[in-house]
Design a protein around this motif. Structure first.
Motif, short mmCIF file in Angstrom:
data_model
loop_
_atom_site.label_atom_id
_atom_site.label_comp_id
_atom_site.label_asym_id
_atom_site.label_seq_id
_atom_site.Cartn_x
_atom_site.Cartn_y
_atom_site.Cartn_z
N VAL A 261 74.59 18.32 -10.58
CA VAL A 261 74.98 17.58 -9.38
C VAL A 261 73.95 17.91 -8.30
CG1 VAL A 261 76.77 17.17 -7.64
CG2 VAL A 261 77.40 17.66 -10.02
N ARG A 262 73.08 16.96 -7.98
CA ARG A 262 72.02 17.23 -7.03
C ARG A 262 71.60 15.93 -6.37
NH1 ARG A 262 67.77 18.78 -11.85
NH2 ARG A 262 67.48 16.67 -12.68
N GLY A 263 70.68 16.05 -5.42
CA GLY A 263 70.18 14.87 -4.73
C GLY A 263 71.27 14.11 -4.00
N VAL A 264 71.23 12.79 -4.12
CA VAL A 264 72.19 11.94 -3.42
C VAL A 264 73.61 12.20 -3.91
CG1 VAL A 264 72.92 9.57 -3.04
CG2 VAL A 264 70.51 10.15 -2.89
N ARG A 265 73.77 12.39 -5.23
CA ARG A 265 75.11 12.64 -5.76
C ARG A 265 75.69 13.91 -5.17
NH1 ARG A 265 78.84 10.04 -6.35
NH2 ARG A 265 77.42 8.51 -7.28
N LYS A 266 74.90 14.94 -5.00
CA LYS A 266 75.36 16.18 -4.40
C LYS A 266 75.75 15.96 -2.94
CE LYS A 266 73.89 20.91 -3.37
NZ LYS A 266 72.78 21.89 -3.48
N MET A 272 82.10 13.67 0.94
CA MET A 272 83.45 13.20 0.65
C MET A 272 84.46 14.34 0.65
SD MET A 272 83.11 9.92 0.41
CE MET A 272 81.91 10.19 1.73
N THR A 273 84.05 15.47 0.08
CA THR A 273 84.93 16.63 0.08
C THR A 273 85.23 17.11 1.50
OG1 THR A 273 84.09 17.34 -2.08
CG2 THR A 273 85.21 19.00 -0.75
N ARG A 359 70.53 5.27 -6.96
CA ARG A 359 70.55 6.68 -6.58
C ARG A 359 71.92 7.10 -6.09
NH1 ARG A 359 67.73 7.28 -2.10
NH2 ARG A 359 67.45 9.51 -2.40
N GLY A 360 72.87 6.19 -6.06
CA GLY A 360 74.19 6.52 -5.56
C GLY A 360 74.56 5.68 -4.35
#
Length: 487
Positions: A261-266, A272-273, A359-360
């Motif tokens: 889990v990195r980049g934009v997804r991270k 969101m969290t 990229r998300g």
């Protein structure tokens, strides 16, 4: 400073602060190779931060002597990125005679000179080459603090080919003596060398699967008969790291890969969290007869096919008018130094537009959208969406919003209780427009119906404000002519 000098003859450029308090970046692609000649402000690498794709230029001119990282690895801000030898300067010599005489250390330096770095798919930390001096402060172009070069950046190309490491003086199963005429192997790290040596495997007999024939751990394991399945791309574009065949303890199923889990997804996960953890949100929604708006746009399209705004631009214009009446939703709660909270209000609206990309999920913001017409909004929304999809949106584009509009109807869904784009106070969602039975003047008719959903921070306003805003936008969609006449 982002650039430091290791010796009078070698300069090391550290990954600079790319803005917005980011602490790391993923190395996507090298634009130069070891042995290349670079100019000041020449792009040398593409990195992906949690906000956007950034091209990093060199603050030094000279010959590239070392690339500190491989594509796909994460580099912390302040860590070495690239080493450059200025024109006319000699390469730095080992400072320790013992290190120079150590075959293992010399082979490792050969690998480093050949463009190999230590990080592995097990995320092992890089071990510095023996005798490598510590960094000292230096100077550079000064134009890389936010990850962009100056206008007129040079595009110097490669002037010579990448060189392999020299053969070492001592003979081992993977390090030939000088008289056998073989080059030092491309190997990702000394640990991989040790794995092969302990198994009695000659690395020269292997074909590396990495860049330029680099031998990776999986190549050694494959030769030893213990290789895991090759990694496979995931739907999100990430690549699953190798994993030995193992069963998941919870489900009993075989694990086929592990996706970092990195980049934009991270960044999305963290935002969101944090939004769900910190914001006491509430959601209201309403079904809307959009027939009049659809017909209005169709009529404009017939008369002005090239300049007619899309339906999203009209809804954005109505939402901006609603925020002028209910400004509580265009605010932000912040904590003060004494741990108390305050609500920030703004002179204007930067309208974030949620855009799904490879990229998300990214949310570029239309700056001062409250000053724009529907046509101007349409053009800017399309421009920013294209930048986001191409990975060219800047951190400022992606972090300056004060209110977000999310058109999830393009995915064929009717509604969604969206998560607020932290630290904003509200997000308005637009569902798909479909034919549905609707009562008009006491009679049943088929109409174009959509659902509007507003999720808001209950700390900044109560349900009356949220309901009033949502009803205003819904009425504007149902009677667009009357509202547009007042804008």
């Amino acid at each position: 400073m982002s650039a430091v000098t290791t010796s009078p003859s070698v300069k090391v450029f550290l990954l600079p602060d790319l803005g917005e308090g980011l602490t790391e970046a993923e190395l996507v692609n090298w634009l130069v190779a070891e042995g290349d000649t670079v100019t000041v402000d020449q792009p040398v690498a593409e990195v992906e931060t949690a906000k956007s794709m950034v091209v990093v230029p060199s603050p030094f001119a000279g010959v590239v002597t070392q690339l500190h990282g491989e594509a796909g690895t994460t580099i912390n801000v302040g860590a070495p990125l690239i080493s450059v030898t200025p024109p006319g300067a000699a390469a730095a010599e080992p400072s320790s005679p013992d290190a120079a005489a150590d075959p293992e250390a010399e082979a490792y330096r050969d690998e480093e000179r050949a463009g190999v770095t230590v990080p592995t798919d097990e995320q092992l930390a890089a071990a510095p080459a023996a005798g490598e001096p510590e960094a000292e402060s230096g100077t550079g172009s000064g134009n890389v603090l936010i990850g962009y070069g100056t206008p007129g950046t040079g595009t110097g190309g490669r002037t010579r080919q990448r060189r392999g490491g020299a053969a070492t003086a001592a003979g081992t199963p993977d390090q030939p003596k000088p008289d056998d005429g073989r080059r030092a192997v491309f190997c990702i790290s000394p640990l991989v060398r040790k794995l092969a040596r302990d198994a009695g495997l000659d690395l020269h007999s292997l074909e590396g699967s990495g860049a330029d024939g680099m031998i990776l751990r999986r190549d050694v394991e494959r030769a030893l008969g213990t290789s895991a399945e090759a990694p496979a791309p995931t739907d999100s574009g990430e690549t699953a790291t190798e994993t030995r065949a193992e069963a998941d303890r919870r489900s009993g199923l075989q694990i086929t890969g592990r996706v970092p889990v990195r980049g934009v997804r991270k960044a999305v996960a963290e935002a969101m969290t944090r939004s769900r953890r910190e914001i006491p949100e509430a959601t209201v929604w309403v079904d809307v007869d959009a027939t009049a708006l659809v017909e209005l746009r169709a009529d404009l399209k017939r008369r002005q096919p090239d300049t007619t705004p899309g339906l999203l631009a009209f809804v954005a214009r109505f939402a901006l008018a609603g925020l002028a009446r209910y400004p509580e939703l265009n605010t932000r709660i912040v904590e003060r130094e004494d741990s108390s909270q305050e609500i920030l209000t703004f002179d204007g609206v930067n309208l974030g537009i949620a855009a799904q990309t490879d990229r998300g999920l990214l949310v570029p913001a239309v700056q001062r959208a409250d000053r724009m017409s529907a046509r101007e909004l349409d053009a800017e929304i399309r421009r920013l969406a294209a930048l986001a999809r191409e990975g060219k949106a800047t951190p400022a584009d992606l972090t300056s919003g004060t209110f977000t509009l999310n058109n999830y109807g393009v995915f064929g869904v009717d509604g969604s209780a969206a998560i607020i784009n932290h630290p904003e106070a509200a997000i308005l969602g637009l569902g798909r427009i479909i034919d549905r039975p609707w009562v008009v003047n006491g009679e049943l008719a088929v109409r174009k119906v959509t659902e509007l959903t507003l999720t808001f921070d209950h700390r900044v306003c109560d349900g009356g404000v949220a309901g009033g805003f949502l009803r205003y936008v819904a009425d504007a969609v149902e009677n667009p002519g009357g509202v547009l006449a007042d804008l």
